[in-house]
Design a protein around this motif. Structure first.
Motif, PDB file in Angstrom:
ATOM      1  N   THR A  68       0.929  -1.551  -0.141  1.00 30.18           N
ATOM      2  CA  THR A  68       0.034  -0.080   0.249  1.00 30.18           C
ATOM      3  C   THR A  68       1.100   1.108   0.256  1.00 30.18           C
ATOM      4  N   ARG A  69       0.592   2.294  -1.172  1.00 25.81           N
ATOM      5  CA  ARG A  69       1.313   3.630  -1.147  1.00 25.81           C
ATOM      6  C   ARG A  69       1.232   3.831  -0.254  1.00 25.81           C
ATOM      7  N   VAL A  70       1.974   4.886   0.530  1.00 26.67           N
ATOM      8  CA  VAL A  70       1.830   6.005   1.464  1.00 26.67           C
ATOM      9  C   VAL A  70       2.543   7.058   1.385  1.00 26.67           C
ATOM     10  N   ASP A  71       2.072   7.804   1.899  1.00 31.19           N
ATOM     11  CA  ASP A  71       2.790   9.459   2.074  1.00 31.19           C
ATOM     12  C   ASP A  71       4.053   9.716   2.430  1.00 31.19           C
ATOM     13  N   GLU A  72       4.115   9.504   3.815  1.00 30.18           N
ATOM     14  CA  GLU A  72       5.673   9.713   4.561  1.00 30.18           C
ATOM     15  C   GLU A  72       6.043   8.637   4.697  1.00 30.18           C
ATOM     16  N   GLU A 121      16.068  11.599  -8.193  1.00 29.68           N
ATOM     17  CA  GLU A 121      14.370  11.616  -8.879  1.00 29.68           C
ATOM     18  C   GLU A 121      13.436  11.435  -8.206  1.00 29.68           C
ATOM     19  N   GLU A 122      13.237  10.699  -7.415  1.00 37.50           N
ATOM     20  CA  GLU A 122      11.922  10.727  -7.041  1.00 37.50           C
ATOM     21  C   GLU A 122      12.315   9.208  -5.589  1.00 37.50           C
ATOM     22  N   THR A 123      11.605   9.249  -4.051  1.00 34.58           N
ATOM     23  CA  THR A 123      11.368   8.338  -3.747  1.00 34.58           C
ATOM     24  C   THR A 123      10.103   8.390  -3.261  1.00 34.58           C
ATOM     25  N   TYR A 124       9.780   6.865  -3.147  1.00 33.78           N
ATOM     26  CA  TYR A 124       8.694   6.447  -2.304  1.00 33.78           C
ATOM     27  C   TYR A 124       8.621   5.558  -0.932  1.00 33.78           C
ATOM     28  N   TYR A 125       7.092   4.827  -0.528  1.00 34.68           N
ATOM     29  CA  TYR A 125       7.356   3.536   0.537  1.00 34.68           C
ATOM     30  C   TYR A 125       5.851   3.319   0.241  1.00 34.68           C
ATOM     31  N   ARG A 153       6.687  -4.403   7.565  1.00 38.03           N
ATOM     32  CA  ARG A 153       7.433  -4.236   7.108  1.00 38.03           C
ATOM     33  C   ARG A 153       7.310  -2.690   6.253  1.00 38.03           C
ATOM     34  N   THR A 154       8.019  -2.028   5.716  1.00 45.63           N
ATOM     35  CA  THR A 154       7.864  -0.727   4.974  1.00 45.63           C
ATOM     36  C   THR A 154       9.100  -1.222   3.405  1.00 45.63           C
ATOM     37  N   ARG A 155       8.560  -0.723   2.428  1.00 40.84           N
ATOM     38  CA  ARG A 155       9.986  -0.610   1.584  1.00 40.84           C
ATOM     39  C   ARG A 155       9.680   0.674   1.228  1.00 40.84           C
ATOM     40  N   GLU A 156      11.105   0.839   0.634  1.00 40.90           N
ATOM     41  CA  GLU A 156      11.813   2.464   0.119  1.00 40.90           C
ATOM     42  C   GLU A 156      11.997   2.176  -1.052  1.00 40.90           C
ATOM     43  N   THR A 157      11.654   2.841  -2.200  1.00 40.51           N
ATOM     44  CA  THR A 157      12.288   2.762  -3.586  1.00 40.51           C
ATOM     45  C   THR A 157      13.094   4.610  -3.480  1.00 40.51           C
ATOM     46  N   ILE A 158      14.221   4.653  -4.014  1.00 41.53           N
ATOM     47  CA  ILE A 158      15.044   5.675  -4.732  1.00 41.53           C
ATOM     48  C   ILE A 158      15.136   5.121  -5.732  1.00 41.53           C
ATOM     49  N   VAL A 159      14.706   6.466  -6.528  1.00 40.37           N
ATOM     50  CA  VAL A 159      14.853   6.788  -8.455  1.00 40.37           C
ATOM     51  C   VAL A 159      16.373   7.482  -9.018  1.00 40.37           C
ATOM     52  N   ARG A 160      16.848   6.752  -8.531  1.00 38.62           N
ATOM     53  CA  ARG A 160      18.334   8.254 -10.078  1.00 38.62           C
ATOM     54  C   ARG A 160      18.152   7.970 -10.950  1.00 38.62           C
ATOM     55  N   PRO A 161      19.179   9.203 -11.571  1.00 43.93           N
ATOM     56  CA  PRO A 161      18.725   9.188 -13.002  1.00 43.93           C
ATOM     57  C   PRO A 161      19.535   8.015 -13.572  1.00 43.93           C
ATOM     58  N   GLY A 162      19.016   7.591 -14.845  1.00 41.41           N
ATOM     59  CA  GLY A 162      19.524   6.470 -15.314  1.00 41.41           C
ATOM     60  C   GLY A 162      18.670   5.581 -15.225  1.00 41.41           C
ATOM     61  N   TYR A 168      17.541   3.120 -12.526  1.00 40.77           N
ATOM     62  CA  TYR A 168      18.104   2.150 -12.224  1.00 40.77           C
ATOM     63  C   TYR A 168      17.502   2.959 -10.772  1.00 40.77           C
ATOM     64  N   ARG A 169      17.185   1.377  -9.589  1.00 41.31           N
ATOM     65  CA  ARG A 169      16.536   2.256  -8.411  1.00 41.31           C
ATOM     66  C   ARG A 169      17.206   1.444  -7.531  1.00 41.31           C
ATOM     67  N   ILE A 170      17.191   2.057  -6.470  1.00 38.64           N
ATOM     68  CA  ILE A 170      17.553   1.951  -4.965  1.00 38.64           C
ATOM     69  C   ILE A 170      16.750   1.153  -4.244  1.00 38.64           C
ATOM     70  N   VAL A 171      16.022  -0.118  -3.655  1.00 44.41           N
ATOM     71  CA  VAL A 171      14.752  -0.802  -3.245  1.00 44.41           C
ATOM     72  C   VAL A 171      14.849  -1.426  -1.643  1.00 44.41           C
ATOM     73  N   THR A 172      14.864  -0.540  -0.564  1.00 51.63           N
ATOM     74  CA  THR A 172      15.259  -1.022   1.308  1.00 51.63           C
ATOM     75  C   THR A 172      14.468  -1.648   1.554  1.00 51.63           C
ATOM     76  N   VAL A 173      14.398  -3.006   2.250  1.00 50.75           N
ATOM     77  CA  VAL A 173      12.921  -3.407   2.731  1.00 50.75           C
ATOM     78  C   VAL A 173      13.106  -2.770   4.272  1.00 50.75           C
ATOM     79  N   TYR A 174      12.624  -2.359   4.982  1.00 49.48           N
ATOM     80  CA  TYR A 174      12.740  -2.331   6.378  1.00 49.48           C
ATOM     81  C   TYR A 174      11.811  -3.816   7.516  1.00 49.48           C
ATOM     82  N   ASN A 175      12.339  -3.745   8.975  1.00 51.20           N
ATOM     83  CA  ASN A 175      11.015  -4.198   9.572  1.00 51.20           C
ATOM     84  C   ASN A 175      10.373  -3.386  10.254  1.00 51.20           C
ATOM     85  N   ARG A 176       9.739  -3.741  11.569  1.00 46.84           N
ATOM     86  CA  ARG A 176       9.031  -2.884  11.872  1.00 46.84           C
ATOM     87  C   ARG A 176      10.039  -1.831  12.975  1.00 46.84           C
TER      88      ARG A 176
END
Length: 787
Positions: free
Chosen positions: A462-466, A538-542, A549-558, A560-568
């Motif tokens: 579920t996409r969250v804004d914060e 370029e963009e960051t969303y959760y 768990r929460t998944r953070e996605t950072i989108v970079r130029p070119g 490619y994405r950096i995807v990080t999964v955190y526990n509670r």
């Protein structure tokens, strides 16, 4: 003898002999008279014959003389020509020999001249070098003397300033405490008076109500005895309720009194419901009370002061600019190594940790030669290996911790344990590569691990804004006792009984986007690396995933994405780099653990026996200043120096010197931070070029590698300020590696340790202790099989 025979004997025979040597014509002329005489019957005149003979002889002699002369002239001519040719040949040969001799002499002279010039140049160069070395030595001595004098003067000035600052601070602290005590007493008195007034009013109301009830009961007594009993029961119930209300009011008054006596950070009185302080990006501070609903989540609508990026400091209003960042220029000025400048506004503080006892003194009786010998071959001894320099501290950070806790007694205990391990043949040689280091892990990894890793990337959420809000694991009354060879290894070293008690985590101090946490008698700094990770994003969303768990996605130029999964709890379960073609490179992977409450800050290295270093110190620590031309790619690519028991989380690596000791380190001692500063000049940044190039080469081979950057200070200044300063130093170097040398920020993790791991054991200002260290921790935080 007849005349004919006589003529033949005396004339003809000589003429015939001459005719053999003279031309035929002459012979004919000589023989002609004889022929005539014979033809005439021998009647020729004898005198005529004699005359003819004489003429013939003369003619023959003349011709023979002419022939002889011609032969002699021809021989003389030929001899002259031969002589001339011989003389010309001799002259030619002599000329060639002369020319060759002259050329050989010239060559030898040139070689002698060249050798003389080279010898003169060498002597001149040696003289020049000796002069330069002497000048450099004299300049170095002068520079050293000047620096020592400047350091002495600065130390004296610093000491005087610190004493003055301490005096003023003590006076101000005393005045503040007196003012605070007066205000607290006043508030307590007012609260007590209000409580007493309230209790009196409630008591009066209860008495009036009781009188009314009794009057009513008396009037209704005549109606019916049953009604009277009911009314008396009602009065009793109401009295009980009144008593319970009174007790509740008194408890409330006591709670309010306690809250008034324990003001929260910033000096303000805590409200009845204390808000939930935060660390990190929306992460609650460990140990803070949190209203809960459901699975450890904060109560909706509850006010939650934040720390970290864009979050206000608990109890203190922060000026904001842009993304909720503090206004530029609000950073506290420093004096000394991390010491706040006297008279400036101090960071927000909260709970005070227990006072840490001074580290026991370590007395090392070994000579410098013995220390050097041990450093060259640590595997040959069970003793603590130290740096072979004056006042050199232990090489291993876990040995430093033991020295700080137990001194020489701790060294003796660790030496005994190493001897026992050696006797049991549990002292395995260093692994040959990362796979060998993780040999014990491979069999325990699930067969469907690639599918699990892929599922974390593609799982629907579920996409969250914060930014996520992480809860704090339970930390009260958790004890970590680990028995190894009948000896307990723990936090505070005693003879054979050490216990690592994890008590409640408390907020000690809040400085910008960093918070200092206290656990027992130790303090730690927790920073927020998210602004650095979002560099050039370029963009960051959760996305909120199941099981907290929460998944953070950072989108970079070119693309490619950096995807990080955190526990509670905010621990990194997985971090991956996904390129534009969908290729995934695993960076961090720690299997989920569902074991209930667990400590947030604990050193899992206490479960392991003391480490034995089995390679030379030079192969374990690379000092950039001592060996600038070293092949840092080969050094950083080396495997751990001992086996890895399991895949650890990044937080476990951060909080365990014993785990970090498993991997080699590069000391960036060419970056000499000024006292109290985290700034890196560009001239010093250039000294990182070869190390950065080695890191870039490693990442080109495997983009999933992780490097750990540690910041350190010397022992000047307070523990708290040094922790914050060291964390800033680590972050400065990480940012520099990204912005100047192009190392992706997601491949870098940072942590500051303050003065905990001194390189030189001294409480004075020491440049070697103000440093940053780099380690490749990939084999600790990721399965090798997933490379």
């Amino acid at each position: 003898m007849s005349i004919r025979s006589k003529l033949f004997a005396t004339v003809a025979l000589p003429v015939l002999s001459v005719s053999v040597a003279v031309p035929p014509a002459v012979a004919d002329s000589l023989m002609k008279p004889f022929e005539v005489a014979q033809e005439g019957g021998g009647q020729s005149d004898e005198e005529l014959l004699l005359q003819k003979q004489r003429q013939a002889e003369e003619e023959a002699a003349r011709q023979a003389a002419e022939q002889q002369r011609a032969a002699e002239e021809e021989a003389a001519r030929q001899a002259a020509e031969q002589q001339r040719a011989a003389e010309e040949e001799a002259a030619r040969q002599a000329a060639e020999q002369q020319r060759a001799a002259e050329e050989e002499a010239a060559r030898q002279a040139a070689e002698q001249q060249k050798a003389a010039e080279e010898e003169a140049a060498r002597q001149a160069a040696e003289q020049q070098k000796a002069a330069e070395e002497e000048a450099a030595r004299q300049a170095a001595e002068q520079q050293k003397a000047a620096e020592e004098e400047a350091a002495r003067q600065a130390a004296e000035q610093q000491k005087a300033a610190e004493e003055e600052a301490a005096r003023k601070a003590a006076e101000e602290q005393k005045a503040a405490e007196e003012q605070k005590a007066a205000e607290e007493q006043k508030a307590a008195d007012e609260q007590k008076a209000a409580d007493e007034q309230k209790a009196a009013e409630e008591q009066k109301a209860a008495e009036e109500q009781k009188a009314a009830d009794e009057q009513k009961a008396a009037e209704e007594q005549k109606a019916a005895d049953e009604q009277k009993a009911a009314e008396e029961q009602k009065a009793a119930d109401e009295q009980k309720a009144a008593d319970e209300q009174k007790a509740a009011d008194e408890q409330k008054a006591a709670d309010e009194q306690k809250a008034a006596e324990e003001p929260k950070a910033g000096g303000e009185t805590a409200p009845a419901v204390e808000p939930q302080p935060q660390t990190g990006e929306g992460q609650p501070v460990p140990g803070a009370e949190q209203p809960q609903t459901g699975e450890g989540q904060p109560v909706p609508g509850a006010e939650q002061p934040q720390t970290g990026e864009g979050q206000p400091v608990p109890g203190a209003e922060q000026p904001q600019t842009g993304e909720g960042q503090p206004v530029p220029g609000t950073e506290q000025p420093q004096t000394g190594e991390g010491q706040p400048e006297p008279g400036t506004e101090q960071p927000v503080t909260a709970e005070q940790p227990q006072v840490q006892q001074p580290a026991p003194e370590v007395v090392d009786t070994r000579t410098e030669e013995e220390k050097v010998k041990i450093a060259d071959d640590p595997a040959a001894t069970d003793e603590t290996v130290v740096l072979p320099v004056e006042n050199g501290a232990a090489v291993l950070d876990s040995d430093k911790d033991a020295d700080n806790a137990g001194g020489n007694q701790a060294r003796e205990e660790r030496q005994k344990l190493r001897e026992e391990l050696r006797a049991k043949e549990e002292d395995a040689p260093p692994p040959a590569d990362d796979a060998a280091a993780q040999a014990a892990i491979a069999a325990e990894m699930p067969a469907d691990l690639p599918q699990k890793i892929e599922a974390n990337l593609n799982e629907k959420g579920t996409r969250v804004d914060e930014a996520p809000v992480f809860v704090v694991p339970e930390t009260t009354n958790i004890v970590n006792n680990t028995v190894i060879n009948n000896t307990v290894i723990n936090n505070n070293t005693t003879v054979n009984n050490i216990t690592n008690n994890i008590t409640e985590v408390k907020i000690v101090e809040q400085v910008d986007n960093r918070v200092i946490l206290g656990v027992g008698d130790q303090i730690f700094v927790r920073g927020d690396d998210r602004p650095r990770l979002r560099y050039d994003a370029e963009e960051t969303y959760y996305d909120q995933l199941p099981r907290g768990r929460t998944r953070e996605t950072i989108v970079r130029p070119g693309g490619y994405r950096i995807v990080t999964v955190y526990n509670r709890y905010g621990d990194i379960l997985q971090r991956s780099r996904v390129d534009r073609d969908g290729n995934e490179y695993l960076m961090i992977y720690a299997p989920e653990r569902d074991e209930g409450p667990r400590p947030a800050i604990i050193d899992v290295g206490y479960e392991l026996p003391p480490m034995r270093l089995r390679i030379p110190v030079r192969d374990y620590i690379a000092d950039v200043s001592d060996d600038p031309d070293r092949d840092y790619y080969e050094f950083l690519a080396e495997p751990p120096v001992e086996r890895v028991e399991r895949v650890y989380t990044m937080d476990e690596v951060r909080h365990s010197a014993r785990l970090r000791d498993k991997v080699r380190r590069v000391d960036l001692d060419t970056i000499t931070f000024p006292t109290g500063s985290a700034e890196v000049s560009m001239s010093q940044a250039k000294t990182m070029r070869k190390v950065a190039a080695a890191m870039e080469k490693i990442l080109a081979k495997d983009p999933g590698e992780t490097f750990f950057i540690e910041g350190h200070t010397d022992a000047v200044g307070s523990d708290r300020s040094n922790l914050v300063l060291s964390d800033k130093r680590a972050e400065s170097v990480a940012s520099l590696l990204t912005e100047v040398y192009g190392i992706p920020p997601e491949n870098l993790a940072t942590q500051g340790y303050g003065e905990r791991f001194l390189k030189v054991r001294t409480q004075d200002a020491e440049q070697q202790n103000r440093r940053v260290t780099i380690r490749r921790v990939t084999p600790l935080v990721r399965p090798v099989a997933q490379r």
